[in-house]
Design an enzyme around this catalytic site. Sequence first.
Site, mmCIF file in Angstrom:
data_model
loop_
_atom_site.group_PDB
_atom_site.id
_atom_site.type_symbol
_atom_site.label_atom_id
_atom_site.label_comp_id
_atom_site.label_asym_id
_atom_site.label_seq_id
_atom_site.Cartn_x
_atom_site.Cartn_y
_atom_site.Cartn_z
ATOM 1 N N TRP A 1 -16.799 9.070 -14.313
ATOM 2 C CA TRP A 1 -15.707 8.644 -12.976
ATOM 3 C C TRP A 1 -15.359 9.891 -13.149
ATOM 4 C CZ3 TRP A 1 -11.154 10.646 -13.926
ATOM 5 C CH2 TRP A 1 -10.206 10.087 -15.151
ATOM 6 N N TRP B 1 -21.018 8.266 -21.694
ATOM 7 C CA TRP B 1 -22.096 8.210 -19.912
ATOM 8 C C TRP B 1 -22.909 9.056 -19.900
ATOM 9 C CZ3 TRP B 1 -19.036 6.137 -16.784
ATOM 10 C CH2 TRP B 1 -17.049 5.549 -17.388
ATOM 11 N N TRP C 1 2.022 1.439 -3.352
ATOM 12 C CA TRP C 1 1.231 2.309 -4.623
ATOM 13 C C TRP C 1 1.136 3.694 -4.181
ATOM 14 C CZ3 TRP C 1 -2.513 0.395 -7.897
ATOM 15 C CH2 TRP C 1 -3.449 0.847 -8.537
ATOM 16 N N ASN D 1 -11.521 1.631 2.671
ATOM 17 C CA ASN D 1 -11.049 1.031 1.485
ATOM 18 C C ASN D 1 -12.044 0.499 0.663
ATOM 19 O OD1 ASN D 1 -8.121 1.703 -0.350
ATOM 20 N ND2 ASN D 1 -8.333 -0.692 -0.030
ATOM 21 N N TRP E 1 -9.380 6.109 -9.748
ATOM 22 C CA TRP E 1 -11.077 5.800 -10.122
ATOM 23 C C TRP E 1 -10.995 5.107 -11.245
ATOM 24 C CZ3 TRP E 1 -15.831 6.695 -9.387
ATOM 25 C CH2 TRP E 1 -16.437 7.366 -7.627
ATOM 26 N N GLU F 1 0.900 -1.369 0.099
ATOM 27 C CA GLU F 1 0.019 0.034 0.050
ATOM 28 C C GLU F 1 0.903 1.470 -0.208
ATOM 29 O OE1 GLU F 1 -3.343 -0.169 -0.538
ATOM 30 O OE2 GLU F 1 -3.105 -2.398 -0.348
#
Length: 454
Positions: free
Chosen positions: A347, A291, A263, A329, A370, A260
């Site tokens: 998004w 969309w 990341w 999360n 996202w 993590e």
Amino acid sequence: MPAPVLLWFRQDLRLHDHPALIAAAERNAVIPVYVLDDETPGEWRIGGAQRWWLHHSLDRLDDSLRAIGSRLILRRGPVAEVLAKLLDETGASEVHAIHHYEPWWRAAEAALGDRLVLHDGNHLVRVEGVRTGAGTQFKVFGSFWKALATHLPPPEPLPAPERLAAPEAWPESDRLEDWALLPTRPNWATGFDWEVGEKAALRQLDAIPAKIADYETERNLPARDGSTRLSPHLHFGELSPRQVWAATAGEPAAEKFRKELAWRDFTSGVILELPEYGTRNGHARFDPFPWRTGKAADADLQAWQRGRTGYPIVDAGMRQLWTTGWMHNRVRMIIASFLVKHLLVDWRMGERWFWDTLVDADYGNNTVNWQWVAGSGINANVFTRIMAPLVQSEKFDAGDYIRRWVPELAGVPDPAIHDPEAHGRRPRNYPAKIIGHREARERALAAYRTMPRG
């Protein structure tokens, strides 16, 4: 007396493991400064939840600086102009700061030219130092993790200085209260029960070893206290990743947790390579994606924002976010998938909502995560893998989580709590599903089939 130096704080609001601070202190007297810049970032000026955190973090940082003989100077305006003016006012020789990778900060750094001295300190290793064989930033996390491993462990964290030399005269400073970072009418932050600042972050860090043993399992259960809740402390730099890495030394189950941290390094590399990632699809073939727009889509977006979709796990997450400025999360992935794939809302609309409401909203993490969910990113989930929120809710035992954040459902037992409508247990004051899962899935797949292949 030799000229003082400026120490430019941004998202590194700490004294421990602060290479720019140590380097500045070795030169001469130090003038620590924070500049509230709502102009240089443009549309990425920090959101409301971050402003709440920033107020308290700056207040704590000033206390810590005063304890070692210094103080924090506050200024407001375009940061490159403000710092250039401060250099002239104080006769300071240079500005020391930690590298940041958001595109607006890099533009400000470039504008300061050779009077700025940058140091690494907000990542495990230097972001530019982890490259593919072709010399570019990695676009796949698995490959990045393997390459990063050759640079690990990171350097040991640096201690905080015991004293900091003050200049002969301090420049004028804004008053923190005059920045109006805290909400008032209405005060929507009454549920923000966070302890803010470096000292609070260090206390939180002390609890990390106890969480590591079961982290891989517990972090996925919203009803459990399995998350470390370090993300806002890391985002504002009240802790460095190197400190967190060191706190897990000798823990055999630490790898998942350390990924993590990695990341964060990875997403910084992405925005370094693709600075417009917050507004532009990682894959151009997603540009014509159909969309939904118009009144119906706007109403669905508002229902999602308010936690009124009729999907308990989604609504619980959105209400936790609004109340506390943070969301579990696992639930973040569920609610993001729901917005993008069940509601077919772009998004970027979800990303912007997170930017305003999350205390840990981070340009790299926010945009990469996202786009991962949407399938539009360079390192993304496949769009056709549509997460089933009702199944996820039961799989990860979210019953008590839902009861806490959706009080209308407090009396609904398991397993009906995950889908009270299907069990005939939906209270009158709780909305029906905004769309059925099967209908939403078919609509999403039909939209995806309209896209060009490749």
